[in-house]
Design an enzyme around this catalytic site. Structure first.
Site, mmCIF file in Angstrom:
data_model
loop_
_atom_site.group_PDB
_atom_site.id
_atom_site.type_symbol
_atom_site.label_atom_id
_atom_site.label_comp_id
_atom_site.label_asym_id
_atom_site.label_seq_id
_atom_site.Cartn_x
_atom_site.Cartn_y
_atom_site.Cartn_z
ATOM 1 N N GLU A 108 58.171 0.207 -26.438
ATOM 2 C CA GLU A 108 59.134 -0.299 -25.519
ATOM 3 C C GLU A 108 59.112 -1.989 -25.605
ATOM 4 O O GLU A 108 59.506 -2.500 -26.717
ATOM 5 C CB GLU A 108 58.224 -0.424 -24.336
ATOM 6 C CG GLU A 108 57.905 1.370 -24.046
ATOM 7 C CD GLU A 108 56.828 1.307 -22.521
ATOM 8 O OE1 GLU A 108 56.543 1.990 -21.971
ATOM 9 O OE2 GLU A 108 56.384 0.076 -22.349
ATOM 10 N N ARG B 163 50.545 5.415 -20.699
ATOM 11 C CA ARG B 163 51.126 5.346 -21.710
ATOM 12 C C ARG B 163 51.705 5.819 -22.511
ATOM 13 O O ARG B 163 51.674 7.365 -22.901
ATOM 14 C CB ARG B 163 49.396 4.597 -22.954
ATOM 15 C CG ARG B 163 48.658 3.877 -22.091
ATOM 16 C CD ARG B 163 49.962 2.488 -22.013
ATOM 17 N NE ARG B 163 48.472 1.070 -21.999
ATOM 18 C CZ ARG B 163 48.177 0.394 -20.462
ATOM 19 N NH1 ARG B 163 49.512 1.456 -20.091
ATOM 20 N NH2 ARG B 163 47.783 -0.350 -19.551
ATOM 21 N N ILE C 74 43.303 5.398 -10.695
ATOM 22 C CA ILE C 74 44.744 5.515 -10.254
ATOM 23 C C ILE C 74 44.548 7.427 -9.820
ATOM 24 O O ILE C 74 45.678 7.849 -9.299
ATOM 25 C CB ILE C 74 45.939 5.047 -11.375
ATOM 26 C CG1 ILE C 74 45.451 3.587 -10.822
ATOM 27 C CG2 ILE C 74 46.902 5.817 -10.685
ATOM 28 C CD1 ILE C 74 46.000 3.132 -12.345
ATOM 29 N N HIS D 289 58.509 0.746 -17.518
ATOM 30 C CA HIS D 289 57.197 0.414 -17.057
ATOM 31 C C HIS D 289 56.786 -0.854 -15.903
ATOM 32 O O HIS D 289 56.313 -1.572 -16.262
ATOM 33 C CB HIS D 289 56.943 -0.190 -18.690
ATOM 34 C CG HIS D 289 55.006 -0.032 -18.875
ATOM 35 N ND1 HIS D 289 54.540 0.107 -19.839
ATOM 36 C CD2 HIS D 289 54.165 0.300 -18.206
ATOM 37 C CE1 HIS D 289 53.555 -0.054 -19.660
ATOM 38 N NE2 HIS D 289 52.904 -0.110 -18.180
ATOM 39 N N SER E 153 34.971 12.776 -17.994
ATOM 40 C CA SER E 153 33.698 13.802 -16.591
ATOM 41 C C SER E 153 33.955 14.283 -15.021
ATOM 42 O O SER E 153 34.894 13.590 -14.751
ATOM 43 C CB SER E 153 32.846 11.917 -16.523
ATOM 44 O OG SER E 153 33.502 11.099 -15.925
#
Length: 326
Positions: free
Chosen positions: A268, A239, A159, A287, A180
């Site tokens: 939430e 998150r 993403i 969300h 990484s």
């Protein structure tokens, strides 16, 4: 012997579970937005061979200890921090998620959230709807440019790389920090790997797409926000628990940062009295990162196929602990 039993913890479109119904007896919690109560989830898990779960479902040792037939837990999400993966692995239970199918949709939403916050889109829309627009002014609801600015992406996975790709269309300088190096993103998108602190200090837009782990919980603290530019905009589409929300509230109150776009929160759903909602320079979403019709259908279908494959003795398409199947 009858068919294996699978329980689905939310009401999902029936046409997305046909592959599952071919191999299993399927029961479904009848509500789309109301989560299944814990006691019912425990009762269903006790007799289930497979669970089709949501991020809001706590799938812990207690549940698995009381589920002697359970072979597979499949989450309708990329994330799986709601599942005790180690216990599942110890019990030879396959854990699945839904990567890939939601990458572009979530990247679209993330960049839309960045743009909406920068250009004060929600505030401007409310301004019109509330009847406040009486005249034009040179600086009426003036936001900040996106093009030619610096975006810092924390978490350069699928993403993150898709968000970086969108940033290239705005001629942005792309910085990233990750566990990484992502050499593909560096080569194809011109992204530059930097330390976390350097990213925080240099970026005009700090975008968090990191998974929730012990290392990333409360990654964004008061100290972090004070390192940002006073004009910087913070975007979180990962998150809620990666952010110290009290620190974020203070940073907004004391104008340490320029604004925030948030698709996720620590607890939430949030109520209309949540302290972060009092700021006009905060855009808050419920969300919905992967929430397009096309993608949610594809996610449900992938979860169904994953469960069906495991129950048939085959490898699932996307598993978190593939070592269980050898």
């Amino acid at each position: 012997m009858g068919k294996p039993y699978v329980y689905i913890t939310r009401n999902v479109p029936k046409e997305t579970i046909t592959s599952l119904e071919e191999v299993a007896e399927v029961a479904m919690w009848p509500h789309e937005e109301e989560p299944v109560p814990r006691n019912i989830l425990l009762q269903e898990a006790e007799k289930a061979d497979g669970l089709f779960t949501m991020l809001s479902d706590k799938v812990d040792k207690e549940l698995m200890d009381g589920a002697p037939h359970l072979k597979v837990i499949a989450n309708l999400a990329v994330g799986f921090d709601n599942i005790d993966v180690q216990t599942a692995t110890d019990k030879k239970i396959v854990v699945c998620n839904t990567p890939d199918v939601l990458t572009d949709t979530t990247a679209d939403l993330t960049f839309a959230l960045l743009m909406a916050t920068a250009r004060r889109i929600v505030e401007a829309s409310d301004y019109v709807k509330d009847g406040k627009w009486k005249n034009w002014g040179p600086l009426l609801l003036a936001g900040t440019d996106i093009h030619h600015k610096t975006i810092g992406i924390v978490g350069m996975g699928r993403i993150g790389a898709a968000v970086a790709k969108r940033a290239t269309g705005f001629d942005m300088e792309i910085l990233y920090h990750n566990r990484s190096r992502n050499e593909k993103a560096e080569k194809e998108l011109g992204a530059t790997y930097v330390s976390f602190d350097e990213l925080i200090k240099r970026s005009d837009f700090v975008v968090c797409l990191a998974p929730l782990t012990k290392e990333t919980e409360n990654l964004f603290t008061w100290a972090t926000f004070t390192l940002m530019k006073k004009s910087a905009i913070f975007i979180n589409a990962s998150r809620g628990a990666v952010v110290d929300e009290v620190a974020l509230e203070r940073a907004l109150e004391e104008k340490e940062i320029g604004g925030a776009g948030l698709d996720v929160f620590r607890v939430e759903p949030i109520s209309a009295t949540h302290p972060l909602l009092r700021f006009k320079n905060v855009v808050a979403l419920p969300h919905i990162g992967s929430s397009s019709m096309e993608t949610r259908y594809a996610m449900c279908e992938l979860v169904s196929r994953n469960i069906a494959n495991v129950l048939l003795g085959s490898k699932p398409e996307t598993s978190v602990n593939p070592e269980v199947l050898g």
